[in-house]
Scaffold this active site. Structure first.
Site, PDB file in Angstrom:
ATOM      1  N   ASP A  97       0.818  -1.212   0.000  1.00  0.00           N
ATOM      2  CA  ASP A  97       0.000   0.000   0.000  1.00  0.00           C
ATOM      3  C   ASP A  97       0.852   1.263   0.000  1.00  0.00           C
ATOM      4  OD1 ASP A  97      -2.360   1.389  -0.036  1.00  0.00           O
ATOM      5  OD2 ASP A  97      -2.832   1.099   2.077  1.00  0.00           O
ATOM      6  N   ASN A 157       2.001   8.149   5.357  1.00  0.00           N
ATOM      7  CA  ASN A 157       3.372   7.648   5.427  1.00  0.00           C
ATOM      8  C   ASN A 157       3.583   6.520   6.433  1.00  0.00           C
ATOM      9  OD1 ASN A 157       2.827   9.617   7.382  1.00  0.00           O
ATOM     10  ND2 ASN A 157       4.951  10.291   7.504  1.00  0.00           N
ATOM     11  N   LYS A 180     -10.442   8.146  10.049  1.00  0.00           N
ATOM     12  CA  LYS A 180     -10.314   8.414   8.613  1.00  0.00           C
ATOM     13  C   LYS A 180      -8.847   8.227   8.223  1.00  0.00           C
ATOM     14  CE  LYS A 180      -9.649  11.634   5.023  1.00  0.00           C
ATOM     15  NZ  LYS A 180      -8.700  10.686   4.439  1.00  0.00           N
ATOM     16  N   PRO A 181      -8.503   7.111   7.569  1.00  0.00           N
ATOM     17  CA  PRO A 181      -7.125   6.948   7.093  1.00  0.00           C
ATOM     18  C   PRO A 181      -6.906   7.782   5.847  1.00  0.00           C
ATOM     19  CG  PRO A 181      -8.451   5.067   6.421  1.00  0.00           C
ATOM     20  CD  PRO A 181      -9.354   5.946   7.251  1.00  0.00           C
ATOM     21  N   LEU A 249     -14.813  24.970  19.845  1.00  0.00           N
ATOM     22  CA  LEU A 249     -14.258  24.764  21.188  1.00  0.00           C
ATOM     23  C   LEU A 249     -14.004  23.287  21.489  1.00  0.00           C
ATOM     24  CD1 LEU A 249     -16.338  27.371  23.241  1.00  0.00           C
ATOM     25  CD2 LEU A 249     -14.051  27.626  22.254  1.00  0.00           C
ATOM     26  N   GLU A 255      -0.228  16.880  15.205  1.00  0.00           N
ATOM     27  CA  GLU A 255       1.158  16.501  14.905  1.00  0.00           C
ATOM     28  C   GLU A 255       1.364  16.793  13.428  1.00  0.00           C
ATOM     29  OE1 GLU A 255       4.135  14.617  13.388  1.00  0.00           O
ATOM     30  OE2 GLU A 255       3.098  12.782  13.960  1.00  0.00           O
ATOM     31  N   CYS A 289       7.916  12.796   9.037  1.00  0.00           N
ATOM     32  CA  CYS A 289       7.847  14.157   9.565  1.00  0.00           C
ATOM     33  C   CYS A 289       8.935  14.424  10.601  1.00  0.00           C
ATOM     34  CB  CYS A 289       6.470  14.424  10.165  1.00  0.00           C
ATOM     35  SG  CYS A 289       5.939  13.192  11.362  1.00  0.00           S
ATOM     36  N   GLU A 387       9.452  21.951   3.949  1.00  0.00           N
ATOM     37  CA  GLU A 387       9.449  20.494   4.134  1.00  0.00           C
ATOM     38  C   GLU A 387       9.375  19.805   2.768  1.00  0.00           C
ATOM     39  OE1 GLU A 387       7.203  17.319   7.055  1.00  0.00           O
ATOM     40  OE2 GLU A 387       5.968  18.780   6.006  1.00  0.00           O
ATOM     41  N   GLU A 464       1.887  12.858  21.484  1.00  0.00           N
ATOM     42  CA  GLU A 464       1.485  11.471  21.317  1.00  0.00           C
ATOM     43  C   GLU A 464       2.508  10.606  22.044  1.00  0.00           C
ATOM     44  OE1 GLU A 464      -0.975  10.491  18.015  1.00  0.00           O
ATOM     45  OE2 GLU A 464       0.185  11.842  16.746  1.00  0.00           O
TER      46      GLU A 464
END
Length: 484
Positions: A97, A157, A180-181, A249, A255, A289, A387, A464
């Site tokens: 994939d 990624n 949601k991928p 709110l 990330e 990232c 980036e 995370e």
């Protein structure tokens, strides 16, 4: 497609596989060959609404949120076991994939995904409030409670790892999730939906809705039934997501992009440093990232290190991700390949010197780009400041610690950074001055679910991994009981 079967690309909502409401489907492409692997359902706003309502109903039922942390932890431990039991299938799927080398999938993606669930399963046992000593004639205590329905939006990624970094703490805390991928790489998310169900996660607690960001992502961001948004992706999209959440709110974890500096001082062990430098910019074909695409080198060793890289980088095995010896596979898609090509051409126009690489690799119709090292760019070059998100390394010299820190902190990003030195005091001194969420010393990409990561500046906010991540999926309630 592989040696195993999965549901044929349908949405997973309320414990059931279903087609999109309008029957729409979209292709999933093998980036190593540019050919279609399969198709998956392309959801719309109506499908998102059904998924969020299913998650809300599951949360309100208390079947998951009402369990003890210990009980939820047992289920998450089982998820980790199932990931390991199905490691070969998951590794094949992720490799096909995303275009990741199969050896990388087995060693990194599968291992880290299992560790995510295992780590947060253990933390779920210790999720508790505290008694508070007050001047009141009362008993005061706090409770840690889940937030409710979490929208988890993940990038292309690291589909498996970054889904686990959100779902594992969200579930450990007792929340329900709509995931949601990325539209380019949805397959492991659908496979994991089946594993989570097999592990004992109740129906409706985890829902997977495939589709595009502008449709599915936007509908999730704006849905009034969503209580928290956890997003990993580009800074531009993250700004938009945070603004939508702010208007409603809603708490968010963001990330976002990165453009990390890797500092090499004159006292560094160059033999060890070179391995970390190369890993830092070719890992996951540079689509990382927290990669290290900016190399800052003390002037006394600048020319020597450039020479070592010129010899070593062309020898990094690039090719078919199905082969065990491959280290660098293809870019995840044609648009990502074109973006890298455009940045390297821009570097040439900005006066950059191509030390090695600088061109695509024609192989089986896939989206390959040779690992590239660029010297002599000014610090205000767009290729240095922005980036690139590919296997491209820029190299700049510095003359002092102060200049090194200034250069390192000069971009809008602040996700990761690295230091190569054998001087203990210098390592701690520089680490304290770098504006980044994580600093690695004498290596790169040392990650563990116990160690929090996240960004500052344009790299986002929130963390995370670690207990910090678990706390971010809870809210504190105070209870005060009069003793009068």
């Amino acid at each position: 497609m592989t040696t195993f079967e999965i549901e044929p690309g349908r949405l997973f909502v309320a414990g059931q596989w279903r087609e999109a409401a309008d029957g729409a489907r979209t292709e999933v492409v093998d980036p190593s060959r540019g050919t279609v692997l399969t198709t998956v359902a392309e959801a719309g706003a109506a499908d998102v609404d059904v998924a969020v309502r299913a998650a809300r109903e599951a949360f309100d039922s208390g079947e998951w949120s009402g369990r003890s942390g210990r009980e939820r932890g047992r289920v998450l431990h089982r998820v980790a076991e199932l990931i390991r039991e199905n490691a070969d299938d998951l590794a094949q799927l992720e490799s096909l994939d995303v275009g990741k080398p199969i050896s990388l999938c087995r060693a990194v993606d599968i291992t880290n995904a299992a560790n995510d669930y295992e780590h947060f399963a253990a933390l779920a046992h210790s999720l508790h409030g505290a008694n508070r000593d007050t001047a009141l004639n009362a008993l005061a205590y706090t409770r840690r409670e889940p937030l409710g329905v979490v929208a988890a939006i993940t990038p292309f990624n690291f589909p498996l790892i970054l889904a686990g970094s959100k779902l594992a703490p969200a579930l450990a805390a007792g929340n329900t999730v709509v995931h949601k991928p990325a539209d380019e790489t949805p397959l492991s998310a659908l496979y994991m939906a089946g594993l989570l169900q097999r592990a004992g996660v109740p129906d409706g607690v985890v829902n997977v809705v495939t589709g595009t960001g502008p449709v599915v992502g936007e509908a999730l961001l704006r849905h009034p039934g969503v209580d928290k948004i956890a997003f990993t992706g580009s800074t531009a999209v993250g700004r938009h997501a945070a603004s939508v959440a702010g208007a409603a709110l809603k708490p968010v974890t963001m990330e976002l992009g990165g453009n990390a500096a890797h500092l090499v001082f004159e006292d560094a062990d160059l033999e060890k440093a070179v391995g970390a430098i190369i890993k830092g910019f070719v890992f996951n074909t540079g689509q990382f990232c927290m990669g290290g695409p900016r190399l800052l080198v003390a002037r006394p060793v600048y020319s020597t290190l450039l020479g070592i890289l010129a010899d070593a980088v062309p020898g990094v095995p690039v090719g078919d991700p199905r082969l065990p010896e491959t280290v660098v596979g293809p870019m995840a898609g044609e648009r990502h390949l074109r973006k890298v090509e455009e940045y390297v051409e821009l570097a040439r126009k900005e006066g950059g010197r191509i030390v090695c690489g600088g061109e695509r690799l024609d192989l089986d119709g896939g989206y390959y780009y040779r690992p590239t090292v660029i010297a002599d760019l000014p610090n205000d070059s767009r290729v240095v400041q922005e980036e690139v998100f590919g296997p491209v390394l820029t190299v700049q010299p510095f003359d002092s610690e102060d200049e090194a820190v200034t250069l390192a902190n000069s971009t809008p990003y602040g996700l990761a950074s690295g230091i190569q030195t054998t001087h203990l005091a210098r390592a701690h001194r520089i680490a304290a001055r770098l504006r980044a969420g994580i600093v690695w010393i004498n290596d790169w990409a040392m990650l563990d679910p116990a160690v929090p990561f996240g960004g500052v500046k344009d790299s986002g906010f929130g963390r995370e991994y670690g207990p910090e991540a678990l706390a971010a999926y809870t809210q504190v309630k105070s209870v005060v009981v009069s003793l009068g």
